[in-house]
Motif scaffolding. Sequence first.
Motif, PDB file in Angstrom:
ATOM      1  N   SER A  10       1.377  -1.650   0.642  1.00  0.00           N
ATOM      2  CA  SER A  10       0.148  -0.239   0.041  1.00  0.00           C
ATOM      3  C   SER A  10       0.861   1.537   0.156  1.00  0.00           C
ATOM      4  O   SER A  10       2.211   1.134   0.202  1.00  0.00           O
ATOM      5  N   GLU A  56     -14.659   0.692  -7.423  1.00  0.00           N
ATOM      6  CA  GLU A  56     -14.301  -0.139  -7.593  1.00  0.00           C
ATOM      7  C   GLU A  56     -12.880  -0.151  -9.218  1.00  0.00           C
ATOM      8  O   GLU A  56     -14.327  -0.443  -9.962  1.00  0.00           O
ATOM      9  N   GLU A  78      -5.910   5.548  -4.434  1.00  0.00           N
ATOM     10  CA  GLU A  78      -5.839   3.945  -3.765  1.00  0.00           C
ATOM     11  C   GLU A  78      -6.744   3.273  -2.302  1.00  0.00           C
ATOM     12  O   GLU A  78      -7.260   2.217  -2.230  1.00  0.00           O
ATOM     13  N   SER A  79      -7.276   4.557  -1.658  1.00  0.00           N
ATOM     14  CA  SER A  79      -8.167   4.281  -0.730  1.00  0.00           C
ATOM     15  C   SER A  79      -9.443   3.563  -1.241  1.00  0.00           C
ATOM     16  O   SER A  79      -9.870   2.729  -0.277  1.00  0.00           O
ATOM     17  N   GLY A  81      -9.538   2.322  -3.865  1.00  0.00           N
ATOM     18  CA  GLY A  81      -9.338   1.484  -4.599  1.00  0.00           C
ATOM     19  C   GLY A  81     -10.210   1.935  -6.856  1.00  0.00           C
ATOM     20  O   GLY A  81     -10.582   0.838  -7.508  1.00  0.00           O
ATOM     21  N   SER A 130      -8.111  -4.312 -13.235  1.00  0.00           N
ATOM     22  CA  SER A 130      -7.930  -3.111 -12.443  1.00  0.00           C
ATOM     23  C   SER A 130      -8.873  -2.909 -11.071  1.00  0.00           C
ATOM     24  O   SER A 130      -8.211  -2.189  -9.657  1.00  0.00           O
ATOM     25  N   ARG A 131      -9.992  -3.765 -11.810  1.00  0.00           N
ATOM     26  CA  ARG A 131     -11.233  -3.534 -10.617  1.00  0.00           C
ATOM     27  C   ARG A 131     -10.825  -4.290  -9.321  1.00  0.00           C
ATOM     28  O   ARG A 131     -10.922  -4.619  -8.676  1.00  0.00           O
ATOM     29  N   SER A 132     -10.560  -5.993  -9.778  1.00  0.00           N
ATOM     30  CA  SER A 132     -10.386  -6.834  -8.838  1.00  0.00           C
ATOM     31  C   SER A 132      -8.780  -6.117  -7.898  1.00  0.00           C
ATOM     32  O   SER A 132      -8.173  -6.658  -7.270  1.00  0.00           O
ATOM     33  N   GLU A 133      -7.447  -5.398  -8.252  1.00  0.00           N
ATOM     34  CA  GLU A 133      -6.176  -5.410  -8.387  1.00  0.00           C
ATOM     35  C   GLU A 133      -6.551  -3.992  -7.435  1.00  0.00           C
ATOM     36  O   GLU A 133      -5.889  -3.642  -6.304  1.00  0.00           O
ATOM     37  N   GLY A 134      -7.499  -3.343  -6.805  1.00  0.00           N
ATOM     38  CA  GLY A 134      -8.428  -2.086  -6.633  1.00  0.00           C
ATOM     39  C   GLY A 134      -7.387  -0.882  -6.866  1.00  0.00           C
ATOM     40  O   GLY A 134      -6.564  -0.297  -6.296  1.00  0.00           O
ATOM     41  N   SER A 154       0.139  -0.801 -11.156  1.00  0.00           N
ATOM     42  CA  SER A 154       0.224  -1.031  -9.703  1.00  0.00           C
ATOM     43  C   SER A 154       0.325  -0.578  -8.568  1.00  0.00           C
ATOM     44  O   SER A 154       1.370   0.319  -8.599  1.00  0.00           O
TER      45      SER A 154
END
Length: 458
Positions: A10, A56, A78-79, A81, A130-134, A154
């Motif tokens: 993160s 997300e 990032e917060s 997603g 990108s949705r699944s990876e946040g 990422s």
Amino acid sequence: MAEFEGSSDSLSESTFHEDAQSNISISYDNREISYAELRNLKDAWAKSLHRSGIHEGDPVIYWGRNHPNCLALLYACESVGAVFVPLSRKTTRVELERVRDSVNAAALVTDESDEIMKFHRGEQILDEISRSEGGGVVLMTSGSTGNPKPVIHSWRNLVTNASIAASGQSIDRRSTILCSLTMAHTGGLNMQLLPALIQGARVLISANLEASEFIALQKKNPTHTILVPSQVRLFWRRSNFHRLISPSLRTVVTGSAVVDEVVWRRLAAVFSRVIGVYGLTEMGPYVCTTESYISPREETLSCLGQPVDPYLIRIENEEIQMRGPCRARAFGQPADSGWLKTGDRGVMDGGLIYFRGREARTINVSGFKVNPLEVEKAISEIPGVHDCAVIGEVHPLWGEVPVAVIVGRPSLEGSIRNHLRQRLASYKNPRHYRFVKELPRTQIGKVDYPNLFKKNAG
């Protein structure tokens, strides 16, 4: 090992350390923003994104100059997603619309307002990964030899790259970074800005990236900065520029384009540590480095140095290829962990990597290959030539011929012709010389060859 090296995937966790909250994170105009205040800004933007229906994987474009809101919005994405897509204010509306369509952007934020403007979107989601990876950060490739393309890093990529770059430049919480490039480019964002923030250092940012503002920021005692070759050539045309640099500013990074001996010597005369870097938007800016100017054995070569651990570089069919932990995905495509083809020609000699030029820029004169870099170097040796670029122009008999576009007085043409006749084979000599006030450049300072070709070829 760097003092605050991030061990988390993160970016926020790697940045907002408890023992760094009172430190100054950003100096902007007359504002001093602590890490605690930057985190509060991030939280406020995250709430605004949530209220605006950003989910997300949704891309959010920031279009503007360097500003604290750009950084706060990055962390906010990032917060929640989301996918952060920074664009320089130099990006035109036509280019903005092209990017919006290519990433199916959900919203737009500018440096002129705190408002989140939603886009009307189709049903298609271009990047389910990108949705699944946040989420992540989309950066546009430089576009120096073609249209820019979106690639997505990422959050883990950004942290890893920042840790590597911070360690290599000895950036720690005592450092003050003078951010001289747009945050919308990998050099401006990933070379020193994020490396500084994960170390608890202080960053000086400005909406104005001209020489006058660079000098004005010297009073804040910076320790690190970036100056790409085009900035060096431009800034050093200002009288006494190099004498106005603060003694505290000891480390400078340069790259993004070929760093010739003149540029290197100018920097080495002012800064105690000069770091030449080589990388790509698709991988990161800190892949290969050198801390001394190494004269190449051939005029067509420029030394890039050695790969930075843990990156690997090889030469395949005269092409530079790289591999490492920070490779981005082409937007909408799955990850590829294999060797990245750079499109740059090069050789390896004695453990050092040498750049020979872009394959796409090679000029074919009746079957004889001309490297524009060799011709540009020879032209730059003439006093009074401030900048130059060599392009290929279609010719009915020879296929292509070199054309030189020069920033300097037209009266220099005779001297240049005579000099090149002695230095280069006849087929390498430009058939035409065109003198201009300045070369068109991309947002990061590279020569914009497609634009240059449209204006000067044919």
